[in-house]
Design an enzyme around this catalytic site. Structure first.
Site, PDB file in Angstrom:
ATOM      1  N   CYS A  92      71.306  73.193  35.364  1.00  0.00           N
ATOM      2  CA  CYS A  92      70.125  73.288  35.931  1.00  0.00           C
ATOM      3  C   CYS A  92      70.607  71.928  36.814  1.00  0.00           C
ATOM      4  O   CYS A  92      69.521  71.329  37.626  1.00  0.00           O
ATOM      5  CB  CYS A  92      69.133  72.302  34.968  1.00  0.00           C
ATOM      6  SG  CYS A  92      70.184  70.489  33.924  1.00  0.00           S
ATOM      7  N   GLN A 120      63.261  75.966  27.222  1.00  0.00           N
ATOM      8  CA  GLN A 120      63.257  76.654  28.878  1.00  0.00           C
ATOM      9  C   GLN A 120      61.348  76.292  28.545  1.00  0.00           C
ATOM     10  O   GLN A 120      60.612  77.404  28.856  1.00  0.00           O
ATOM     11  CB  GLN A 120      64.258  77.945  28.910  1.00  0.00           C
ATOM     12  CG  GLN A 120      65.098  77.337  28.994  1.00  0.00           C
ATOM     13  CD  GLN A 120      66.160  77.163  30.646  1.00  0.00           C
ATOM     14  OE1 GLN A 120      65.142  76.272  31.212  1.00  0.00           O
ATOM     15  NE2 GLN A 120      67.522  76.214  30.095  1.00  0.00           N
TER      16      GLN A 120
HETATM   17  N1  SAH Z   1      71.124  76.121  25.224  1.00  0.00           N
HETATM   18  C1  SAH Z   1      69.587  75.340  25.282  1.00  0.00           C
HETATM   19  C2  SAH Z   1      69.332  74.187  25.708  1.00  0.00           C
HETATM   20  C3  SAH Z   1      70.209  73.551  27.250  1.00  0.00           C
HETATM   21  S1  SAH Z   1      68.795  72.096  27.576  1.00  0.00           S
HETATM   22  C4  SAH Z   1      68.738  76.174  25.415  1.00  0.00           C
HETATM   23  O1  SAH Z   1      68.853  76.896  26.505  1.00  0.00           O
HETATM   24  O2  SAH Z   1      67.644  76.259  25.482  1.00  0.00           O
HETATM   25  C5  SAH Z   1      70.615  70.762  27.023  1.00  0.00           C
HETATM   26  C6  SAH Z   1      71.162  70.292  25.399  1.00  0.00           C
HETATM   27  O3  SAH Z   1      71.483  69.354  25.757  1.00  0.00           O
HETATM   28  C7  SAH Z   1      69.507  69.692  24.889  1.00  0.00           C
HETATM   29  O4  SAH Z   1      68.976  70.451  23.458  1.00  0.00           O
HETATM   30  C8  SAH Z   1      70.066  67.893  24.562  1.00  0.00           C
HETATM   31  O5  SAH Z   1      69.529  67.658  22.769  1.00  0.00           O
HETATM   32  C9  SAH Z   1      71.123  68.208  24.585  1.00  0.00           C
HETATM   33  N2  SAH Z   1      72.298  67.924  24.744  1.00  0.00           N
HETATM   34  C10 SAH Z   1      72.125  66.219  25.933  1.00  0.00           C
HETATM   35  N3  SAH Z   1      73.353  65.315  25.425  1.00  0.00           N
HETATM   36  C11 SAH Z   1      74.023  66.177  24.595  1.00  0.00           C
HETATM   37  C12 SAH Z   1      75.529  65.659  24.438  1.00  0.00           C
HETATM   38  N4  SAH Z   1      75.851  64.937  24.606  1.00  0.00           N
HETATM   39  N5  SAH Z   1      76.383  66.896  22.974  1.00  0.00           N
HETATM   40  C13 SAH Z   1      75.150  67.396  22.741  1.00  0.00           C
HETATM   41  N6  SAH Z   1      74.255  67.701  23.439  1.00  0.00           N
HETATM   42  C14 SAH Z   1      73.265  66.969  23.823  1.00  0.00           C
END
Ligand code: SAH
Length: 453
Positions: free
Chosen positions: A408, A283
């Protein structure tokens, strides 16, 4: 009304994206960015459609009560901020209404409790990350920001959303590129070496990561650049060269080469230590993320024997801040490096009830379901495009007691809530958290509960 007309407008409301709305004498709606409710303006008409038009401010006749003086020279030119001209209270009001509007209009849901926006106490320099494009100018390579909806680079020596420290990195890099006569990558000709400068700062540990994204494998004399950074920036912890030779809008390539340090930094969030490597999501507003995760943890209402599934888990941050509350944590994330970080992060915090799966959330969840895994609580935190209908079906079939949806993008959140609401789940409450002050974006966390099995 036609293009280039100058008309008088009184701004009476705002769109969810932050444009002012006024009507001309014939009652045609005109959208004008960077306005405030109550503004009386002269607007120049830029585009006329059948029932509405777009304009820009030509002159402010009478400013709104909600206006403040913007404190950034690039405001309205750079595509980053939308609200530097508004009091923070009105920004929060607009953001809360954006959420309510999405839930009602897109989600078709009424009477959902949308709480007040959780305040950001630090309206400037709250970001811990920058990805800066650069261009070739007469005086050498210059970093900047993309103008709204374009790839035109607006030069800017300082950005008020970013730590002051980033300016130093920018300056050193620009000097180095000039002195070694190397070029910025040009999207049209596909020539030139340096594509982006990617900087991350862990504010609790004071560790800085600098990553150069290169059309190629490296820069000439890069050891000099690394040495200069080391000598001038005590916070520097690691330098990484990322290779991206594709013709693409995607900033980062998949290959990293560490030129200094370990290739990662560590930060502290909700009292836990997290390793973050270049490709792992983290974040951008650490202190607001703590508030977000705390609300998510409250919404999850975990019990000792629960299984928690954390979909889109990144480096494991959300799940790991809840793992002490449940029996087992399973995280799912598509980026391999982030999954590696998640395992390390579990170790760094002495958490041994966590497992992470690298894969697409949709397929991984379906596999877990057919393997007979029955999570009691599921947390989802997808990118802006939200969940797929198939994944929502799988989640519903897994029949968890509760779902915590971190989002988001409140428009895709609203779309997904509609599907949950039609499938034995009810939307209990949404809390918007202001992670991205001065920009139009708003983060939300939503509690969803099973109504019947
Ligand atoms: N929950 C975490 C990350 C959120 S951002 C935090 O709060 O830090 C969204 C995340 O989803 C990213 O890490 C991205 O790499 C992952 N992502 C994107 N598409 C995805 C998919 N199809 N399956 C699994 N993860 C995915």
């Amino acid at each position: 009304m036609k293009k280039n007309d100058i008309i008088k407008l009184k701004i009476t409301s705002m769109t969810s994206q932050g444009s002012g709305v006024g009507k001309n004498d014939d009652g045609i709606v005109v959208f004008v960015p960077f306005c405030a409710v109550g503004d009386e303006i002269e607007a120049k008409i830029l585009k006329v459609k059948k029932t509405y038009a777009y304009g820009k401010i030509e002159r402010i006749i009478n400013p709104s009560y909600f206006r403040i003086t913007p404190d950034c020279e690039a405001f309205t030119k750079c595509g980053g901020c939308a609200y530097r001209h508004l009091s923070y209270n009105s920004e929060k009001e607009i953001k809360r209404h954006r959420v309510i509007d999405a839930v009602e209009r897109i989600g078709g849901l009424s009477g959902i409790k949308v709480k007040e926006v959780v305040d950001n106490k630090r309206l400037s320099r709250y970001r811990n990350k920058a990805q800066l494009p650069c261009k070739n100018t007469e005086s050498g390579v210059e970093f900047g920001f993309y103008a709204a909806h374009s790839h035109r680079i607006i030069p800017l020596s300082d950005c008020l959303l970013q730590p002051k420290l980033f300016k130093k990195v920018i300056g050193i890099t620009e000097d180095f590129m000039r002195e070694t006569a190397q070029n910025a990558y040009d999207e049209n000709s596909e020539q030139g070496k340096l594509r982006h400068l990617y900087i991350r700062y862990a504010e609790m540990t004071n560790q800085l990561m600098v990553c150069f994204i290169i059309n190629g494998n490296g820069l000439k004399h890069e050891d000099v650049l690394v040495k200069t950074l080391k000598e001038n920036i005590p916070e520097l912890k690691t330098v990484v060269f990322n290779s991206n030779k594709e013709k693409t809008n995607v900033i980062l390539g998949s290959k990293n080469r560490v030129a200094y340090g370990n290739g990662y930094i560590e930060d502290i969030l909700c009292g836990k230590r997290f390793r973050i490597s270049p490709l792992s999501f983290y974040q951008v507003n650490r202190s607001q993320a703590e508030k977000l995760y705390t609300i998510a943890r409250d919404y999850a209402e975990l019990k000792k024997g629960d299984v928690l599934l954390d979909l889109y888990c990144g480096a494991g941050t959300i799940g790991l801040t809840m793992a002490d509350k449940c029996k087992k944590l399973i995280g799912v994330e598509i980026i391999e490096d982030a999954v590696k970080d998640a395992y390390i992060n579990a170790g760094l915090n002495g958490i041994n009830n966590a497992e992470f799966i690298c894969g697409d959330a949709e397929y991984a969840a379906e596999k877990l379901r057919t393997d007979g895994i029955k999570p009691d609580v599921i947390v989802v935190d997808p990118p802006r495009k939200g969940l797929t209908p198939e994944l929502i079906d799988t989640i519903v079939e897994m029949n968890p007691e509760r779902i915590v949806y971190v989002s988001c993008d409140c428009e895709t959140l609203a779309r997904d809530l509609k599907q949950f609401n039609a499938n034995y789940y009810s939307i209990k409450e949404i809390t918007p958290v202001d992670l991205f002050s001065r920009t139009p974006h708003i983060e939300c966390v939503c509690k969803i509960e099973r109504t019947k099995s």
